[in-house]
Design a protein around this motif. Structure first.
Motif, PDB file in Angstrom:
ATOM      1  N   LYS A 193       0.831  -1.198   0.000  1.00 27.11           N
ATOM      2  CA  LYS A 193       0.000   0.000   0.000  1.00 27.11           C
ATOM      3  C   LYS A 193       0.869   1.252   0.000  1.00 27.11           C
ATOM      4  CE  LYS A 193      -3.760  -2.056   2.737  1.00 27.11           C
ATOM      5  NZ  LYS A 193      -4.507  -1.953   4.008  1.00 27.11           N
ATOM      6  N   SER A 194       0.345   2.301  -0.598  1.00 30.67           N
ATOM      7  CA  SER A 194       0.969   3.599  -0.463  1.00 30.67           C
ATOM      8  C   SER A 194       0.743   4.113   0.958  1.00 30.67           C
ATOM      9  CB  SER A 194       0.365   4.568  -1.481  1.00 30.67           C
ATOM     10  OG  SER A 194       0.905   5.853  -1.334  1.00 30.67           O
ATOM     11  N   LYS A 195       1.732   4.796   1.517  1.00 31.28           N
ATOM     12  CA  LYS A 195       1.616   5.289   2.889  1.00 31.28           C
ATOM     13  C   LYS A 195       2.024   6.756   2.962  1.00 31.28           C
ATOM     14  CE  LYS A 195       2.653   0.740   4.893  1.00 31.28           C
ATOM     15  NZ  LYS A 195       3.563  -0.030   5.784  1.00 31.28           N
ATOM     16  N   TYR A 196       1.250   7.524   3.747  1.00 30.66           N
ATOM     17  CA  TYR A 196       1.597   8.926   3.993  1.00 30.66           C
ATOM     18  C   TYR A 196       1.428   9.201   5.481  1.00 30.66           C
ATOM     19  CZ  TYR A 196       2.393  13.838   2.970  1.00 30.66           C
ATOM     20  OH  TYR A 196       2.941  15.082   2.910  1.00 30.66           O
ATOM     21  N   ASN A 197       2.501   9.662   6.104  1.00 30.71           N
ATOM     22  CA  ASN A 197       2.493   9.991   7.525  1.00 30.71           C
ATOM     23  C   ASN A 197       2.412  11.512   7.677  1.00 30.71           C
ATOM     24  OD1 ASN A 197       3.090  10.437  10.263  1.00 30.71           O
ATOM     25  ND2 ASN A 197       4.327   8.572  10.379  1.00 30.71           N
ATOM     26  N   PHE A 198       1.234  12.013   8.044  1.00 28.61           N
ATOM     27  CA  PHE A 198       1.053  13.456   8.186  1.00 28.61           C
ATOM     28  C   PHE A 198       1.742  13.999   9.427  1.00 28.61           C
ATOM     29  CE2 PHE A 198      -2.312  12.371   5.228  1.00 28.61           C
ATOM     30  CZ  PHE A 198      -2.363  13.470   4.385  1.00 28.61           C
ATOM     31  N   ASP A 199       2.077  13.134  10.369  1.00 31.91           N
ATOM     32  CA  ASP A 199       2.781  13.586  11.567  1.00 31.91           C
ATOM     33  C   ASP A 199       4.213  13.999  11.250  1.00 31.91           C
ATOM     34  OD1 ASP A 199       0.478  12.955  12.965  1.00 31.91           O
ATOM     35  OD2 ASP A 199       1.197  10.966  13.544  1.00 31.91           O
ATOM     36  N   SER A 200       4.823  13.317  10.299  1.00 30.07           N
ATOM     37  CA  SER A 200       6.222  13.600   9.948  1.00 30.07           C
ATOM     38  C   SER A 200       6.387  14.130   8.530  1.00 30.07           C
ATOM     39  CB  SER A 200       7.058  12.327  10.105  1.00 30.07           C
ATOM     40  OG  SER A 200       6.562  11.305   9.253  1.00 30.07           O
ATOM     41  N   ASP A 201       5.272  14.238   7.778  1.00 29.66           N
ATOM     42  CA  ASP A 201       5.315  14.637   6.367  1.00 29.66           C
ATOM     43  C   ASP A 201       6.262  13.744   5.574  1.00 29.66           C
ATOM     44  OD1 ASP A 201       3.410  16.647   6.051  1.00 29.66           O
ATOM     45  OD2 ASP A 201       4.739  18.187   6.861  1.00 29.66           O
ATOM     46  N   GLU A 202       6.105  12.436   5.752  1.00 31.71           N
ATOM     47  CA  GLU A 202       6.903  11.459   5.019  1.00 31.71           C
ATOM     48  C   GLU A 202       5.975  10.475   4.309  1.00 31.71           C
ATOM     49  OE1 GLU A 202       9.443   9.654   7.891  1.00 31.71           O
ATOM     50  OE2 GLU A 202      10.840  11.351   7.943  1.00 31.71           O
ATOM     51  N   TYR A 203       6.411  10.016   3.151  1.00 25.89           N
ATOM     52  CA  TYR A 203       5.578   9.088   2.379  1.00 25.89           C
ATOM     53  C   TYR A 203       6.458   8.051   1.684  1.00 25.89           C
ATOM     54  CZ  TYR A 203       6.945  12.168  -1.511  1.00 25.89           C
ATOM     55  OH  TYR A 203       7.653  12.922  -2.417  1.00 25.89           O
ATOM     56  N   THR A 204       5.825   6.952   1.280  1.00 22.45           N
ATOM     57  CA  THR A 204       6.531   5.906   0.549  1.00 22.45           C
ATOM     58  C   THR A 204       6.411   6.141  -0.948  1.00 22.45           C
ATOM     59  OG1 THR A 204       4.579   4.479   0.486  1.00 22.45           O
ATOM     60  CG2 THR A 204       6.040   4.240   2.385  1.00 22.45           C
ATOM     61  N   MET A 205       7.287   5.501  -1.717  1.00 25.13           N
ATOM     62  CA  MET A 205       7.254   5.665  -3.168  1.00 25.13           C
ATOM     63  C   MET A 205       6.368   4.632  -3.848  1.00 25.13           C
ATOM     64  SD  MET A 205       8.982   8.318  -3.124  1.00 25.13           S
ATOM     65  CE  MET A 205       8.663   8.589  -4.846  1.00 25.13           C
ATOM     66  N   THR A 223      -2.307   9.963  11.051  1.00 26.68           N
ATOM     67  CA  THR A 223      -2.533  11.283  11.639  1.00 26.68           C
ATOM     68  C   THR A 223      -2.657  11.129  13.150  1.00 26.68           C
ATOM     69  OG1 THR A 223      -3.725  11.965   9.647  1.00 26.68           O
ATOM     70  CG2 THR A 223      -3.965  13.358  11.601  1.00 26.68           C
ATOM     71  N   ASN A 224      -1.798  11.849  13.882  1.00 29.71           N
ATOM     72  CA  ASN A 224      -1.771  11.744  15.348  1.00 29.71           C
ATOM     73  C   ASN A 224      -1.602  10.292  15.801  1.00 29.71           C
ATOM     74  OD1 ASN A 224      -2.190  14.562  15.648  1.00 29.71           O
ATOM     75  ND2 ASN A 224      -4.412  14.281  15.453  1.00 29.71           N
ATOM     76  N   GLY A 225      -0.787   9.567  15.048  1.00 23.53           N
ATOM     77  CA  GLY A 225      -0.490   8.189  15.394  1.00 23.53           C
ATOM     78  C   GLY A 225      -1.573   7.187  15.052  1.00 23.53           C
ATOM     79  N   ILE A 226      -2.630   7.629  14.406  1.00 19.88           N
ATOM     80  CA  ILE A 226      -3.742   6.737  14.065  1.00 19.88           C
ATOM     81  C   ILE A 226      -3.771   6.515  12.560  1.00 19.88           C
ATOM     82  CG2 ILE A 226      -6.239   6.438  14.128  1.00 19.88           C
ATOM     83  CD1 ILE A 226      -6.297   8.225  16.582  1.00 19.88           C
ATOM     84  N   ASP A 227      -3.831   5.240  12.153  1.00 24.91           N
ATOM     85  CA  ASP A 227      -3.868   4.883  10.735  1.00 24.91           C
ATOM     86  C   ASP A 227      -5.303   4.822  10.226  1.00 24.91           C
ATOM     87  OD1 ASP A 227      -1.146   4.656  10.796  1.00 24.91           O
ATOM     88  OD2 ASP A 227      -1.111   2.468  10.955  1.00 24.91           O
ATOM     89  N   SER A 228      -5.488   5.292   9.023  1.00 24.35           N
ATOM     90  CA  SER A 228      -6.780   5.156   8.340  1.00 24.35           C
ATOM     91  C   SER A 228      -6.518   4.798   6.890  1.00 24.35           C
ATOM     92  CB  SER A 228      -7.599   6.449   8.434  1.00 24.35           C
ATOM     93  OG  SER A 228      -6.892   7.530   7.839  1.00 24.35           O
TER      94      SER A 228
END
Length: 277
Positions: free
Chosen positions: A133-145, A185-190
């Motif tokens: 899956k594609s992943k985006y972490n809004f807490d750290s502004d990091e994402y996978t390719m 977001t805030n440690g919670i995955d959706s």
């Protein structure tokens, strides 16, 4: 079955002397082709009304392998690892930095070319596998390719010899299928559903059939937005079985106002090493 056998025999009869250009390189029957490459992308957006700017830089390390099933058809695998960094600067605010890193989706591709009268016809069919899956972490502004979406690509083109030149064009069409992306977001995955999307790239080019095979192309690309620009490449022999292919592509967004910007552009600097064995 008889129709299929006839079609293969017909294609074989057309493929006795391939017209070769920078955009039509394929291995011959029983030959392997290895293509490691490096590509650097530099993006720049200047927002309207002195609202700031966006600076982006990305590094792509890729490797491709193809094996020639016949003189006009080969199959292979393409993989790449990418590292991206984007900075948004706005007046009176902190710089927002976004980072992406990881392996892109692997691609299985069949490619080939054949001569029809005085035309070189070339094509490829590819499928990209979303291995995760594609992943985006809004807490750290990091994402996978990883895209999180399976995709397929279709490409076709022609090359026409004119004296010491080749004039040609080809179009690439990509369809991204429905997929999944995980947002943190805030440690919670959706989980977020990704919709189908398409993109295309058209190139019209002229190649000088000299020692270095210089090629210049006009590029028309739609990928989220419309880009247009120029591309230049060449081929330098390093041995009887290897060559290096540098390439520079400069694109500008056709309608920067869609991004609320005065200027929006991206420049790619790349080089590919081609080895046949």
């Amino acid at each position: 079955m008889k129709v299929l056998v006839f079609a293969l025999l017909f294609l074989t009869s057309l493929a006795q002397a391939k017209i070769e250009s920078n955009y039509t390189l394929t291995p011959t029957a029983g030959q392997s082709e290895f293509l490691p490459g490096i590509n650097l992308a530099v993006a720049n957006i200047e927002f309207k009304n002195n609202a700031g700017d966006l600076k982006g830089i990305g590094l792509d390390l890729s490797a491709k392998y193809f094996y020639g099933l016949t003189d006009f058809l080969s199959v292979g695998l393409e993989v790449s690892h990418q590292n991206m960094r984007t900075e948004i600067n706005a007046p009176n605010t902190n710089t927002q930095t976004t980072k992406g890193k990881g392996f892109a989706d692997p691609v299985v591709r069949a490619k080939g070319n054949l001569d029809v009268a005085d035309l070189g016809v070339f094509y490829s069919i590819a499928y990209g596998f979303a291995t995760q899956k594609s992943k985006y972490n809004f807490d750290s502004d990091e994402y996978t390719m990883a895209s999180g979406q399976n995709s397929y690509q279709l490409e076709a083109g022609v090359a026409v010899p004119v004296n010491e030149y080749l004039i040609g064009g080809h179009i690439n069409y990509t369809k991204n299928l429905k997929g999944k992306e995980t947002h943190t977001t805030n440690g919670i995955d959706s989980e977020v559903d990704l919709k189908e999307s398409t993109s295309h790239r058209l190139k019209i080019y002229m190649e000088f059939q000299k020692q270095y095979h210089l090629t210049g192309a006009f590029v028309h690309q739609r990928q989220t937005d419309l880009y247009q620009g120029l591309e230049f490449s060449a081929r330098f022999d390093t041995s009887s079985q290897s060559e290096i292919i540098p390439q520079v592509t400069s694109l500008v967004v056709k309608h920067p106002e869609d991004l609320n910007a005065d200027i929006a552009s991206v420049v790619y600097f790349g080089a590919t090493f081609r080895y046949l064995f």
